[in-house]
Design a protein around this motif. Structure first.
Motif, PDB file in Angstrom:
ATOM      1  N   SER A 148      12.542   7.126  -6.754  1.00 54.64           N
ATOM      2  CA  SER A 148      11.492   6.344  -6.029  1.00 54.64           C
ATOM      3  C   SER A 148      11.895   5.141  -5.580  1.00 54.64           C
ATOM      4  O   SER A 148      11.164   4.621  -4.706  1.00 54.64           O
ATOM      5  CB  SER A 148      10.769   5.799  -7.399  1.00 54.64           C
ATOM      6  OG  SER A 148      11.561   5.089  -8.313  1.00 54.64           O
ATOM      7  N   LEU A 205      12.246   5.908  -1.674  1.00 49.92           N
ATOM      8  CA  LEU A 205      10.987   6.176  -1.308  1.00 49.92           C
ATOM      9  C   LEU A 205      10.063   4.944  -1.056  1.00 49.92           C
ATOM     10  O   LEU A 205       9.266   5.110  -0.188  1.00 49.92           O
ATOM     11  CB  LEU A 205      10.258   7.133  -2.378  1.00 49.92           C
ATOM     12  CG  LEU A 205       8.915   7.731  -2.036  1.00 49.92           C
ATOM     13  CD1 LEU A 205       9.339   8.484  -0.672  1.00 49.92           C
ATOM     14  CD2 LEU A 205       8.555   8.968  -3.154  1.00 49.92           C
ATOM     15  N   CYS A 213       8.506   3.807   2.644  1.00 51.03           N
ATOM     16  CA  CYS A 213       7.125   3.604   3.037  1.00 51.03           C
ATOM     17  C   CYS A 213       7.099   2.041   3.088  1.00 51.03           C
ATOM     18  O   CYS A 213       6.124   1.799   4.359  1.00 51.03           O
ATOM     19  CB  CYS A 213       6.366   3.917   1.496  1.00 51.03           C
ATOM     20  SG  CYS A 213       6.049   5.353   1.063  1.00 51.03           S
ATOM     21  N   TYR A 259       5.527   9.679   3.748  1.00 50.02           N
ATOM     22  CA  TYR A 259       5.539   9.805   2.315  1.00 50.02           C
ATOM     23  C   TYR A 259       5.580  11.304   1.960  1.00 50.02           C
ATOM     24  O   TYR A 259       6.599  11.913   1.329  1.00 50.02           O
ATOM     25  CB  TYR A 259       4.473   8.946   1.335  1.00 50.02           C
ATOM     26  CG  TYR A 259       4.610   9.413   0.277  1.00 50.02           C
ATOM     27  CD1 TYR A 259       5.579   8.628  -0.777  1.00 50.02           C
ATOM     28  CD2 TYR A 259       3.543  10.276  -0.491  1.00 50.02           C
ATOM     29  CE1 TYR A 259       5.550   9.101  -2.079  1.00 50.02           C
ATOM     30  CE2 TYR A 259       3.669  10.484  -1.861  1.00 50.02           C
ATOM     31  CZ  TYR A 259       4.589  10.020  -2.613  1.00 50.02           C
ATOM     32  OH  TYR A 259       4.655  10.109  -3.800  1.00 50.02           O
ATOM     33  N   ASP A 260       4.525  11.884   2.666  1.00 51.61           N
ATOM     34  CA  ASP A 260       4.637  13.374   2.374  1.00 51.61           C
ATOM     35  C   ASP A 260       5.743  14.096   2.767  1.00 51.61           C
ATOM     36  O   ASP A 260       6.261  15.159   2.373  1.00 51.61           O
ATOM     37  CB  ASP A 260       3.363  14.032   3.057  1.00 51.61           C
ATOM     38  CG  ASP A 260       1.916  13.594   2.111  1.00 51.61           C
ATOM     39  OD1 ASP A 260       2.158  13.279   1.047  1.00 51.61           O
ATOM     40  OD2 ASP A 260       0.874  13.731   2.721  1.00 51.61           O
TER      41      ASP A 260
END
Length: 130
Positions: free
Chosen positions: A11, A14, A18, A123-124
């Motif tokens: 996370s 990630l 983002c 993100y995807d």
């Protein structure tokens, strides 16, 4: 439900991905080695934002008494660092008398909203959904 240790360690990068994708359009895709997409976003979205400023569009103020203006302001901030740079330099005051004023405002809003979609796409992609 508690996240597993593997999800906790993933996370952090990630979130950075983002944030980078929001701050600089296309940065997230470049980070993920999607060079063609990243370069297209890196050129097209700031160019669209710049055109909106050049044709005398206005960066919407954060006015919570008018919900539509507040939403437009959130959309404008969606472009990332370009918004803050333009604000500090005094751009985005708009000129309501200009024939192109509404087009400029639309360019600014759409550039921000498109960048938010780019963040979601990054993100995807990072999550392996694309």
């Amino acid at each position: 439900m508690r996240a597993t240790a593997a999800e906790d360690t993933q996370s952090g990068p990630l979130v950075l991905l983002c944030l980078a994708s929001w701050a600089v359009p296309g940065a997230g895709h470049l980070w993920l080695r999607r060079r063609s997409k990243g370069l297209i976003f890196l050129i097209a979205l700031p160019l669209m934002f710049t055109i909106g400023l050049a044709i005398r569009g206005r960066l919407a103020p954060f006015d919570l008494s008018d919900p539509l203006v507040a939403l437009a302001a959130v959309a404008d901030v969606g472009i990332g660092l370009s918004y803050f740079i333009a604000s500090v330099l005094g751009y985005g005051g708009g000129d309501v008398r200009a024939v192109t004023y509404e087009y400029g405002c639309t360019f600014l809003i759409v550039a921000g909203l498109l960048n938010l979609l780019v963040v979601i796409d990054a993100y995807d992609t990072a999550m392996g959904r694309k």
